[in-house]
Motif scaffolding. Structure first.
Motif, PDB file in Angstrom:
ATOM      1  N   ILE A 191       0.833  -1.206   0.000  1.00  0.00           N
ATOM      2  CA  ILE A 191       0.000   0.000   0.000  1.00  0.00           C
ATOM      3  C   ILE A 191       0.868   1.257   0.000  1.00  0.00           C
ATOM      4  O   ILE A 191       0.623   2.212  -0.758  1.00  0.00           O
ATOM      5  CB  ILE A 191      -0.946  -0.002   1.223  1.00  0.00           C
ATOM      6  CG1 ILE A 191      -1.974  -1.145   1.094  1.00  0.00           C
ATOM      7  CG2 ILE A 191      -1.663   1.342   1.363  1.00  0.00           C
ATOM      8  CD1 ILE A 191      -2.801  -1.363   2.338  1.00  0.00           C
ATOM      9  N   VAL A 192       1.906   1.265   0.836  1.00  0.00           N
ATOM     10  CA  VAL A 192       2.792   2.428   0.920  1.00  0.00           C
ATOM     11  C   VAL A 192       3.553   2.632  -0.390  1.00  0.00           C
ATOM     12  O   VAL A 192       3.677   3.766  -0.881  1.00  0.00           O
ATOM     13  CB  VAL A 192       3.787   2.253   2.092  1.00  0.00           C
ATOM     14  CG1 VAL A 192       4.891   3.308   2.027  1.00  0.00           C
ATOM     15  CG2 VAL A 192       3.051   2.364   3.423  1.00  0.00           C
ATOM     16  N   ILE A 193       4.068   1.562  -0.971  1.00  0.00           N
ATOM     17  CA  ILE A 193       4.826   1.669  -2.220  1.00  0.00           C
ATOM     18  C   ILE A 193       3.948   2.218  -3.342  1.00  0.00           C
ATOM     19  O   ILE A 193       4.348   3.118  -4.092  1.00  0.00           O
ATOM     20  CB  ILE A 193       5.416   0.302  -2.619  1.00  0.00           C
ATOM     21  CG1 ILE A 193       6.448  -0.151  -1.585  1.00  0.00           C
ATOM     22  CG2 ILE A 193       6.067   0.384  -4.005  1.00  0.00           C
ATOM     23  CD1 ILE A 193       6.889  -1.598  -1.741  1.00  0.00           C
ATOM     24  N   VAL A 194       2.735   1.673  -3.460  1.00  0.00           N
ATOM     25  CA  VAL A 194       1.816   2.124  -4.508  1.00  0.00           C
ATOM     26  C   VAL A 194       1.426   3.583  -4.282  1.00  0.00           C
ATOM     27  O   VAL A 194       1.414   4.394  -5.221  1.00  0.00           O
ATOM     28  CB  VAL A 194       0.555   1.231  -4.537  1.00  0.00           C
ATOM     29  CG1 VAL A 194      -0.487   1.807  -5.490  1.00  0.00           C
ATOM     30  CG2 VAL A 194       0.926  -0.184  -4.966  1.00  0.00           C
ATOM     31  N   ALA A 195       1.124   3.950  -3.047  1.00  0.00           N
ATOM     32  CA  ALA A 195       0.741   5.328  -2.736  1.00  0.00           C
ATOM     33  C   ALA A 195       1.890   6.294  -3.051  1.00  0.00           C
ATOM     34  O   ALA A 195       1.686   7.368  -3.634  1.00  0.00           O
ATOM     35  CB  ALA A 195       0.345   5.441  -1.267  1.00  0.00           C
ATOM     36  N   PHE A 196       3.109   5.901  -2.670  1.00  0.00           N
ATOM     37  CA  PHE A 196       4.280   6.740  -2.939  1.00  0.00           C
ATOM     38  C   PHE A 196       4.478   6.910  -4.439  1.00  0.00           C
ATOM     39  O   PHE A 196       4.796   8.009  -4.922  1.00  0.00           O
ATOM     40  CB  PHE A 196       5.521   6.108  -2.308  1.00  0.00           C
ATOM     41  CG  PHE A 196       6.751   6.953  -2.392  1.00  0.00           C
ATOM     42  CD1 PHE A 196       6.955   7.996  -1.495  1.00  0.00           C
ATOM     43  CD2 PHE A 196       7.717   6.713  -3.364  1.00  0.00           C
ATOM     44  CE1 PHE A 196       8.096   8.783  -1.567  1.00  0.00           C
ATOM     45  CE2 PHE A 196       8.859   7.498  -3.443  1.00  0.00           C
ATOM     46  CZ  PHE A 196       9.047   8.533  -2.544  1.00  0.00           C
ATOM     47  N   ALA A 197       4.288   5.820  -5.195  1.00  0.00           N
ATOM     48  CA  ALA A 197       4.437   5.890  -6.657  1.00  0.00           C
ATOM     49  C   ALA A 197       3.418   6.836  -7.271  1.00  0.00           C
ATOM     50  O   ALA A 197       3.756   7.648  -8.148  1.00  0.00           O
ATOM     51  CB  ALA A 197       4.288   4.491  -7.254  1.00  0.00           C
ATOM     52  N   LYS A 198       2.180   6.752  -6.816  1.00  0.00           N
ATOM     53  CA  LYS A 198       1.130   7.609  -7.378  1.00  0.00           C
ATOM     54  C   LYS A 198       1.390   9.078  -7.063  1.00  0.00           C
ATOM     55  O   LYS A 198       1.196   9.954  -7.906  1.00  0.00           O
ATOM     56  CB  LYS A 198      -0.236   7.185  -6.821  1.00  0.00           C
ATOM     57  CG  LYS A 198      -0.661   5.773  -7.184  1.00  0.00           C
ATOM     58  CD  LYS A 198      -0.701   5.553  -8.683  1.00  0.00           C
ATOM     59  CE  LYS A 198      -1.137   4.135  -9.034  1.00  0.00           C
ATOM     60  NZ  LYS A 198      -1.064   3.885 -10.494  1.00  0.00           N
ATOM     61  N   ILE A 199       1.841   9.349  -5.838  1.00  0.00           N
ATOM     62  CA  ILE A 199       2.107  10.733  -5.432  1.00  0.00           C
ATOM     63  C   ILE A 199       3.249  11.331  -6.251  1.00  0.00           C
ATOM     64  O   ILE A 199       3.161  12.452  -6.761  1.00  0.00           O
ATOM     65  CB  ILE A 199       2.433  10.803  -3.928  1.00  0.00           C
ATOM     66  CG1 ILE A 199       1.182  10.471  -3.110  1.00  0.00           C
ATOM     67  CG2 ILE A 199       2.968  12.185  -3.552  1.00  0.00           C
ATOM     68  CD1 ILE A 199       1.441  10.313  -1.627  1.00  0.00           C
ATOM     69  N   THR A 200       4.344  10.566  -6.395  1.00  0.00           N
ATOM     70  CA  THR A 200       5.495  11.092  -7.128  1.00  0.00           C
ATOM     71  C   THR A 200       5.198  11.233  -8.624  1.00  0.00           C
ATOM     72  O   THR A 200       5.687  12.146  -9.279  1.00  0.00           O
ATOM     73  CB  THR A 200       6.722  10.180  -6.936  1.00  0.00           C
ATOM     74  OG1 THR A 200       6.371   8.828  -7.266  1.00  0.00           O
ATOM     75  CG2 THR A 200       7.206  10.235  -5.507  1.00  0.00           C
ATOM     76  N   GLU A 201       4.391  10.315  -9.164  1.00  0.00           N
ATOM     77  CA  GLU A 201       4.040  10.406 -10.582  1.00  0.00           C
ATOM     78  C   GLU A 201       3.126  11.605 -10.849  1.00  0.00           C
ATOM     79  O   GLU A 201       3.252  12.287 -11.870  1.00  0.00           O
ATOM     80  CB  GLU A 201       3.364   9.114 -11.035  1.00  0.00           C
ATOM     81  CG  GLU A 201       4.349   7.949 -11.186  1.00  0.00           C
ATOM     82  CD  GLU A 201       3.652   6.642 -11.504  1.00  0.00           C
ATOM     83  OE1 GLU A 201       2.415   6.660 -11.690  1.00  0.00           O
ATOM     84  OE2 GLU A 201       4.332   5.601 -11.555  1.00  0.00           O
ATOM     85  N   LYS A 202       2.219  11.893  -9.927  1.00  0.00           N
ATOM     86  CA  LYS A 202       1.329  13.041 -10.091  1.00  0.00           C
ATOM     87  C   LYS A 202       2.102  14.356 -10.051  1.00  0.00           C
ATOM     88  O   LYS A 202       1.716  15.328 -10.682  1.00  0.00           O
ATOM     89  CB  LYS A 202       0.266  13.032  -8.988  1.00  0.00           C
ATOM     90  CG  LYS A 202      -0.865  12.036  -9.233  1.00  0.00           C
ATOM     91  CD  LYS A 202      -1.903  12.126  -8.142  1.00  0.00           C
ATOM     92  CE  LYS A 202      -3.059  11.161  -8.395  1.00  0.00           C
ATOM     93  NZ  LYS A 202      -4.086  11.224  -7.320  1.00  0.00           N
ATOM     94  N   ARG A 203       3.192  14.345  -9.296  1.00  0.00           N
ATOM     95  CA  ARG A 203       4.007  15.559  -9.178  1.00  0.00           C
ATOM     96  C   ARG A 203       5.001  15.683 -10.325  1.00  0.00           C
ATOM     97  O   ARG A 203       5.842  16.563 -10.333  1.00  0.00           O
ATOM     98  CB  ARG A 203       4.753  15.545  -7.846  1.00  0.00           C
ATOM     99  CG  ARG A 203       3.808  15.617  -6.649  1.00  0.00           C
ATOM    100  CD  ARG A 203       4.549  15.446  -5.336  1.00  0.00           C
ATOM    101  NE  ARG A 203       5.510  16.525  -5.125  1.00  0.00           N
ATOM    102  CZ  ARG A 203       6.285  16.611  -4.042  1.00  0.00           C
ATOM    103  NH1 ARG A 203       6.187  15.691  -3.097  1.00  0.00           N
ATOM    104  NH2 ARG A 203       7.130  17.614  -3.910  1.00  0.00           N
TER     105      ARG A 203
END
Length: 500
Positions: free
Chosen positions: A243-255
């Protein structure tokens, strides 16, 4: 190792030699306990066989059965596809597969699945075979203490207790293992990320992600170990890490960070996703229902349909116990069976898969029974006590620093964290008593070290090279993994000594 014998032949030969030493050597050399007779060795063999089958071999059998059901139904392909479609960043993909999904596989099934599947997926994504094998081996370390629904730690607790360990003791040893591996929960994810992307400008990203993953893995695993026991730390910790890895990936990709070429990924419906994950979902549900978390349900299952066998080598109030309703093997079987039906397999096909799984584990059966019987003979004939006294005299107060190394050697030789705990768990407990250290703490150190030995276990390396279709390169993989394994064991030894 010297004669290059297979594990089952080596274990059987070791058992025969141990029986000879127990029957003739113990009385002749004067280390046999009071009341010892050759019949004690015979009953120790019976005890070891019972311990091996109920529940260790049953759990191993059902763990592999659950994985084979996914292979037969081909739903494992959907699981693979969903993981690879979560991000295009190679670091995210690698960490997600080997630490997240690999940890989940280790917690559910263990015994090589957590190395073979992630390594094979990485190669299919274009990663080099040597790299895929190395990162899969590195990731398959911390989680192995709680692999196959906690078999290694539960076995260790039973060895220390001399029978079925109480829930509180299992929970304490489980929590100790997590504490002793705490620093490594940050180090291993970072190493995986570093090996994936060694560029200097990538290290800030790598450090932040490793800290987040390590923190959530440590917190969830410790809570699960302390309050639930050994069955769920690897499972729940891996889910939280995913969950943390996926959330981190989505946040960094959105930025706008880490943009890579988009790869078209097939989308699956909720129904398809549920069907693919049904085996693991039901296993997790049943494990939680049988745990202390469920309250009255767990207590009912634990106290109902419990077989008790009194052996002549036991004290009057001691029994060999096995709960038919509360053991993890039943939970694995029910989850795999129900999930298999949902995935479209018939009852007849599921029975065929189970039969093939039993046949495929015949060598493992010989190995496990031999090793556990060996441990029982060593215990009841006084051998373990002799070795414990010698180690305590040689190292004194510094012994905790070396305790993980013994566990690592056990895993390197046998290929199994569980087998290492069978061989040396009682030994570690006896040394703890001799040097005045908490028994559960030093026993846990055996598992902490054993998880590091898993990185360079010939069995694990053979699985990795087979999955990568690089048979014959075992020596090369061993050389590349050895420095990491040595560092791992040193860190674990320092933590064991410092945190006493």
């Amino acid at each position: 190792m010297g004669f290059k014998l297979s594990g089952d032949k080596s274990a059987l030969l070791a058992l025969v030699l141990t029986i000879i030493i127990g029957v003739w050597g113990a009385p002749a050399l004067g280390f046999a306990p009071e009341g010892f007779t050759p019949q004690v060795v015979g009953w120790a063999l019976v005890e070891g066989t019972l311990k091996a089958i109920f529940p260790i071999l049953l759990i191993i059998l059902m763990a592999i059965f659950s994985y084979n059901v996914l292979l037969e139904s081909k739903q494992i392909e959907i699981i693979k596809s969903q993981f690879t479609g979560l991000s295009d960043d190679p670091r995210i993909r690698v960490l997600l597969l080997v630490w997240g999904f690999g940890g989940l596989l280790e917690g559910m099934a263990g015994f090589g699945t957590a190395v073979a599947i992630p390594a094979a997926i990485l190669i299919s994504l274009g990663f080099k075979p040597g790299f895929s094998a190395l990162v899969s081996l590195l990731a398959n370390s911390v989680a192995t203490g709680f692999g196959a629904v906690g078999v290694p730690v539960i076995t260790l607790a039973n060895e220390v207790a001399g029978g079925a360990a109480p829930t509180a003791q299992v929970q304490e040893i489980s929590a100790n293992v997590v504490l002793q591996l705490s620093v490594l929960m940050f180090v291993i994810p970072y190493l995986i990320l570093f090996l994936t992307d060694r560029r200097a400008k990538a290290q800030g990203y790598n450090i932040i992600l490793a800290l987040l993953v390590g923190a959530v893995s440590l917190a969830v695993q410790y809570a699960a170990a302390r309050y639930l026991g050994a069955e769920t730390p690897a499972i729940l910790g891996s889910i939280a890490a995913i969950i943390v890895i996926v959330a981190f990936a989505k946040i960094t990709e959105k930025r706008g960070a880490n943009k890579t070429e988009k790869v078209k990924v097939k989308k699956y419906t909720a129904q398809e996703t549920f069907r693919a994950w049904s085996v693991y979902s039901f296993i997790l549900l049943f494990i939680i229902l049988a745990s202390p978390l469920s309250g009255p349900i767990g207590e009912f299952l634990k106290s109902t349909a419990v077989s008790k066998i009194h052996l002549p080598i036991y004290d009057a109030d001691k029994f060999f116990k096995f709960g038919w309703l509360s053991n993890a093997a039943l939970m694995l079987f029910l989850g795999a069976f129900i999930g298999g039906l949902i995935q479209g397999l018939s009852v007849n096909k599921l029975m065929q898969v189970l039969g093939k799984t039993i046949v495929g584990l015949r060598k493992t059966t010989v190995t496990i029974i031999s090793l556990i019987a060996l441990s029982s003979v060593m215990t009841h004939s006084g051998m373990i006590l002799v070795i414990a006294n010698a180690l305590a005299d040689a190292t004194g107060s510094l012994y905790p620093l070396f305790a993980p190394l013994i566990g690592a050697i056990g895993t390197f030789v046998t290929g199994s964290d569980t087998s290492s705990n069978i061989l040396f768990g009682k030994l570690q407990a006896n040394v703890a008593g001799n040097i005045g250290v908490d028994t559960n703490w030093l026993a846990a150190a055996n598992t902490a070290g054993a998880t590091g030995g898993k990185i360079i276990s010939p069995q694990s390396i053979a699985i990795a090279t087979a999955a990568c279709k690089k048979e014959g390169t075992e020596g090369q993989i061993l050389r590349s993994a050895l420095p990491y394994a040595l560092g791992y064991v040193i860190v674990a030894g320092i933590l064991v000594l410092v945190l006493i």
